[in-house]
Design a protein around this motif. Structure first.
Motif, short mmCIF file in Angstrom:
data_model
loop_
_atom_site.label_atom_id
_atom_site.label_comp_id
_atom_site.label_asym_id
_atom_site.label_seq_id
_atom_site.Cartn_x
_atom_site.Cartn_y
_atom_site.Cartn_z
N ILE A 24 0.86 -1.19 0.00
CA ILE A 24 0.00 0.00 0.00
C ILE A 24 0.89 1.23 0.00
CG2 ILE A 24 -1.85 1.25 1.17
CD1 ILE A 24 -2.45 -1.41 2.68
N SER A 25 0.89 1.96 -1.10
CA SER A 25 1.72 3.17 -1.22
C SER A 25 0.83 4.39 -1.19
CB SER A 25 2.53 3.13 -2.52
OG SER A 25 3.20 4.36 -2.71
N MET A 26 0.86 5.11 -0.07
CA MET A 26 0.08 6.34 0.09
C MET A 26 1.01 7.53 -0.10
SD MET A 26 -2.91 5.11 0.77
CE MET A 26 -3.77 6.61 1.22
N TYR A 27 0.59 8.51 -0.89
CA TYR A 27 1.50 9.64 -1.09
C TYR A 27 1.60 10.51 0.16
CZ TYR A 27 -1.89 13.48 -1.99
OH TYR A 27 -2.86 14.44 -1.89
N THR A 28 0.59 10.42 1.05
CA THR A 28 0.68 11.08 2.35
C THR A 28 -0.28 10.40 3.30
OG1 THR A 28 0.49 13.16 3.57
CG2 THR A 28 -1.06 12.82 1.78
N LEU A 29 0.08 10.41 4.58
CA LEU A 29 -0.85 10.02 5.63
C LEU A 29 -1.12 11.20 6.55
CD1 LEU A 29 0.50 6.46 6.57
CD2 LEU A 29 -1.52 7.03 5.22
N GLY A 30 -0.87 12.40 6.03
CA GLY A 30 -0.94 13.61 6.82
C GLY A 30 -2.34 14.17 7.01
N ALA A 31 -3.36 13.54 6.41
CA ALA A 31 -4.74 13.96 6.60
C ALA A 31 -5.55 12.73 7.02
CB ALA A 31 -5.31 14.57 5.32
N PRO A 32 -6.59 12.92 7.85
CA PRO A 32 -7.36 11.76 8.33
C PRO A 32 -7.92 10.90 7.21
CG PRO A 32 -7.92 13.72 9.58
CD PRO A 32 -7.03 14.18 8.46
N TYR A 33 -8.31 11.52 6.11
CA TYR A 33 -8.86 10.75 4.99
C TYR A 33 -7.88 9.68 4.51
CZ TYR A 33 -10.75 9.67 0.39
OH TYR A 33 -11.23 9.00 -0.70
N PHE A 34 -6.64 10.08 4.30
CA PHE A 34 -5.64 9.16 3.77
C PHE A 34 -5.27 8.10 4.81
CE2 PHE A 34 -4.78 13.13 1.33
CZ PHE A 34 -5.27 12.66 0.12
N ALA A 35 -5.24 8.49 6.09
CA ALA A 35 -4.95 7.53 7.15
C ALA A 35 -6.05 6.46 7.21
CB ALA A 35 -4.83 8.25 8.49
N ALA A 36 -7.31 6.88 7.06
CA ALA A 36 -8.41 5.93 7.06
C ALA A 36 -8.34 5.01 5.85
CB ALA A 36 -9.75 6.67 7.07
N GLN A 37 -7.96 5.55 4.71
CA GLN A 37 -7.84 4.77 3.50
C GLN A 37 -6.79 3.65 3.67
OE1 GLN A 37 -6.65 6.89 -0.21
NE2 GLN A 37 -8.83 6.76 -0.66
N GLU A 38 -5.64 4.02 4.22
CA GLU A 38 -4.58 3.03 4.44
C GLU A 38 -5.03 1.97 5.44
OE1 GLU A 38 -1.30 1.05 6.40
OE2 GLU A 38 -2.67 2.49 7.35
N ALA A 39 -5.69 2.41 6.52
CA ALA A 39 -6.11 1.47 7.55
C ALA A 39 -7.14 0.47 7.01
CB ALA A 39 -6.69 2.23 8.74
N THR A 40 -8.08 0.95 6.20
CA THR A 40 -9.10 0.06 5.64
C THR A 40 -8.50 -0.90 4.61
OG1 THR A 40 -10.86 1.65 6.03
CG2 THR A 40 -11.28 -0.04 4.38
N ALA A 41 -7.57 -0.41 3.78
CA ALA A 41 -6.92 -1.30 2.82
C ALA A 41 -6.14 -2.39 3.55
CB ALA A 41 -5.98 -0.49 1.92
N ARG A 42 -5.44 -2.00 4.60
CA ARG A 42 -4.68 -2.98 5.38
C ARG A 42 -5.61 -4.02 6.01
NH1 ARG A 42 0.12 -3.60 7.99
NH2 ARG A 42 0.93 -1.65 7.14
N LYS A 43 -6.67 -3.53 6.65
CA LYS A 43 -7.60 -4.44 7.32
C LYS A 43 -8.24 -5.40 6.33
CE LYS A 43 -11.81 -4.42 10.14
NZ LYS A 43 -12.88 -3.58 10.74
N THR A 44 -8.68 -4.88 5.18
CA THR A 44 -9.32 -5.73 4.18
C THR A 44 -8.36 -6.80 3.67
OG1 THR A 44 -10.69 -3.85 3.48
CG2 THR A 44 -10.55 -5.72 1.97
N ALA A 45 -7.12 -6.40 3.41
CA ALA A 45 -6.13 -7.37 2.92
C ALA A 45 -5.80 -8.42 3.97
CB ALA A 45 -4.87 -6.62 2.49
N GLU A 46 -5.62 -7.99 5.20
CA GLU A 46 -5.27 -8.95 6.26
C GLU A 46 -6.41 -9.91 6.54
OE1 GLU A 46 -1.99 -6.24 8.71
OE2 GLU A 46 -4.07 -6.37 9.45
N GLU A 47 -7.64 -9.41 6.49
CA GLU A 47 -8.79 -10.29 6.70
C GLU A 47 -8.92 -11.32 5.58
OE1 GLU A 47 -12.11 -7.67 7.16
OE2 GLU A 47 -11.76 -7.38 9.32
N ALA A 48 -8.40 -11.00 4.40
CA ALA A 48 -8.41 -11.94 3.28
C ALA A 48 -7.20 -12.87 3.31
CB ALA A 48 -8.46 -11.18 1.97
N GLY A 49 -6.35 -12.74 4.32
CA GLY A 49 -5.21 -13.63 4.47
C GLY A 49 -3.94 -13.15 3.81
#
Length: 320
Positions: free
Chosen positions: A28-53
């Protein structure tokens, strides 16, 4: 709770565990995590991927194109086979994305625009133009024939998403004024660059307030900057004079203010839905389950969120 967004039919099926035939390794390559929107995006992508194994690597580009290119190259070298990328620049990341695809990595772009000539599967984002036009139409009706004297808060220079958002709102505003009132009186008094953050929006708004005492609309390219502008207006004792609108996002704090009638409207841009869809597409590509004719651009459903409908979208437990 937020509405379930209408999405492309190809994304409707659950990911399940079909990827077991090949180990799933997501970057997951985010150009910034400096705003809540992008932090939420990264967290949801991570969670979705990890839940899929899947195993997951993630990187914060810190709003630096050179660093993001290096992040992508490092992930590819580490053996990822799915790349979710939110690009800092539409052109600048193209060589790194093409190189990743050439190595067999399944690339899905999210949110910020990536040049469609690049070798990736699809770009998943809200329709910035459609959301913006809906926000502009709402604003015209709220002004009820009065002129719009706008302080514009933009994210970062050269960002195509920001450009699409502001132009969408201005187009919707102008068209609705002409349609409903037979004239359009719109002036952008000044543009401030808030770097997508609350702090940046506050600083930019302080400067704009000093230069332009007749502002009656604050238009931001995301909610975070408008929330910062609101703090500046409140400190200056001018909050009651100004309508606050954001072209997109739907940040939880903005929804709460919209519910109370203290914030005008925002466009729907659900980071959780976009991120979840991206991981699902990547896993399906890894398993050879995507149709050959999948579009290079996938939109979520547009909407303008106002006091009348915010209850349909507000989720107090949302990451964003």
């Amino acid at each position: 709770m937020k509405k379930t967004l209408a999405v492309a039919a190809v994304l409707a099926a659950a990911t399940g565990s079909a990827h077991a035939a090949e180990e799933c390794r997501v970057g997951i390559s985010m150009y910034t995590l400096g705003a809540p929107y992008f932090a939420a995006q990264e967290a949801t992508a991570r969670k979705t991927a990890e839940e899929a194994g899947c195993s997951v690597r993630s990187a914060d580009g810190q709003n630096d194109m050179v660093k993001q290119i290096g992040d992508v190259e490092d992930m590819v070298a580490a053996g990822i086979n799915i790349l979710i990328v939110n690009p800092r620049d539409a052109q600048g990341l193209v060589p790194a994305v093409n190189a990743a695809s050439a190595q067999g990595v399944h690339v899905v772009a999210i949110d910020s625009t990536l040049d469609p000539s690049a070798d990736f599967i699809t770009q998943i984002q809200s329709s910035n133009e459609a959301n913006g036009e809906l926000v502009g139409d709402w604003l015209a009706k709220e002004l009820d024939g009065e002129p719009a004297r706008i302080a514009l808060l933009s994210g970062s220079q050269g960002n195509l998403v920001g450009r699409e958002r502001r132009l969408g709102v201005l187009r919707g505003l102008m068209d609705s004024m002409l349609t409903n009132y037979g004239h359009a009186d719109v002036e952008v008094l000044g543009q401030g660059w808030g770097n997508w953050s609350t702090e940046g929006g506050l600083t930019a708004m302080e400067d704009l307030l000093t230069a332009h005492p007749d502002i009656n609309v604050v238009l931001g390219e995301n909610d975070s900057m408008v929330l910062g502008a609101r703090a500046a207006l409140q400190a200056a004792g001018r909050l009651e004079e100004v309508i606050l609108v954001a072209a997109a996002d739907g940040q939880k704090e903005a929804y709460e203010l919209i519910k109370e009638g203290e914030y005008g409207a925002t466009g729907l841009n659900n980071p959780n839905e976009i991120a979840r869809m991206a991981v699902e597409v990547g896993i399906k590509a890894l398993n050879g389950e995507l149709p050959e004719d999948i579009s290079k651009l996938t939109f979520t459903e547009p909407a303008v969120i106002t006091q009348e409908n915010v209850g349909e979208y507000y989720d107090p437990d949302s990451l964003f």
